[in-house]
Enzyme design. Structure first.
Site: not given
Ligand code: ATP
Length: 308
Positions: A250-251
């Site tokens: 996410g970051d």
């Molecule tokens: P975090 O809090 O762990 O930093 P988040 O919940 O804010 O993450 P996510 O939606 O998990 O954000 O991830 C952000 C982006 O990273 C997604 O939109 C995607 O592009 C990529 N991503 C995350 N996990 C995966 C995965 N398992 N496979 C492919 N891309 C991923």
């Protein structure tokens, strides 16, 4: 310049154990110590692609000095306000395929320190084109702290990208940040409803846009992200990858969005960078890291589906 904010940074300690034994001594010779906090992940990813970035926030004590040293070693430009309290440690114990975390809440910030930060922020704003703010607020700061920072940035015509949750996000939205990036779970919490389908996400982003956020991005893990701006809705989806460690994705997405917007690209192209950085980070063991030479090729493989 992209200015990144980390108001509650930490030294992240990762301990690798074969087994975690309770109520006795565990000895460990596999320890990794890094400068942590969501804003510093954003900073590190931007540094990976050689963007012009400066990290700011609040640091104190020997732990704060360690973080500044780490940033110096990585040749990352930084300008933190020094506080009386000690920057916290966050512990992650990896054992038997599990991750047990112990997170210190961190130092309490007093009024004088908050004022000093406003002053420093205003000075740094003059050199910045975009501001990113990530993570929770430390104790002592009002929940409206991000809201006040957004108001200051907007007055100077700087885009503010806010990635936080709870009351700090709800109050932040009132100041009309340029961009927010909840994940599905955070979107459900703001809307107070379940978010299960793409139609639910679309309804959510429209509601947030009607509250004055210019660009709403909802990250969807391996499915990429949905963006909504100026009445246009689109989904950027990455190709399938083998995820090694998605922590900090996410970051990394915030870093990609800031990178694209700072280069004057359209919201759609900026989102492709966001999904590229997020996905590439997930393929690495390190948190907040992308390989610069993979970025442009990978971005070409992101598909954009227009919804509206
Ligand atoms: P975090 O809090 O762990 O930093 P988040 O919940 O804010 O993450 P996510 O939606 O998990 O954000 O991830 C952000 C982006 O990273 C997604 O939109 C995607 O592009 C990529 N991503 C995350 N996990 C995966 C995965 N398992 N496979 C492919 N891309 C991923």
């Amino acid at each position: 310049m992209i200015l990144t904010l980390t108001l509650n940074p930490a030294i992240d300690m990762s301990y690798q154990l074969d087994e975690l034994k309770i109520d006795t001594v565990n000895r460990c010779d596999r320890v990794i110590k890094t400068a942590g906090g969501k804003g510093l992940n954003v900073t590190r990813v931007l540094k990976c692609v050689n963007a012009d970035v400066c990290a700011t926030g609040l640091l104190g004590g020997k732990t704060g000095e360690f973080i500044e040293q780490e940033l110096d070693w990585s040749s990352i430009h930084h300008d933190f306000v020094h506080i009386k309290g000690n920057t916290r440690h966050c512990l992650a114990i990896m054992h038997e395929g599990n991750q047990t975390e112990i997170l210190e809440s961190g130092p309490s910030i007093d009024e004088e320190e908050a004022e000093a930060f406003f002053h420093e922020f205003d000075r740094l704003l003059d050199q910045a084109s975009i501001v990113t703010a990530s993570g929770s607020l430390p104790k002592g700061l009002s929940k409206s702290f991000y809201q006040k920072l957004i108001e200051r940035a907007t007055k100077k015509n700087k885009k503010f990208l806010l990635d936080t949750s709870g009351e700090a996000l709800e109050l932040g939205i009132k100041a009309h940040p340029y961009l927010i990036k909840p994940n599905q779970e955070e979107l459900a919490a703001i809307m107070g409803t379940e978010i299960n389908t793409e139609a639910d996400v679309l309804a959510g982003v429209k509601k947030l846009a009607s509250m004055g956020v210019t660009y709403v991005v909802v990250s969807l893990g391996k499915d990429g992200a949905l963006g909504y701006v100026d009445g246009r809705a689109f989904v950027a989806k990455p190709p399938k990858i083998y995820a090694v460690n998605p922590v900090g994705s996410g970051d990394s997405m915030i870093a990609g969005l800031a990178y694209g917007l700072d280069r004057g690209l359209s919201p759609e192209e900026a989102l492709k960078y966001g999904v590229t950085f997020g996905t590439l980070n997930a393929t690495e063991e390190k948190t907040g890291y992308v390989q610069a030479d993979q970025v442009e090729d990978f971005k070409e493989r992101i598909t954009l589906r227009v919804l509206e």
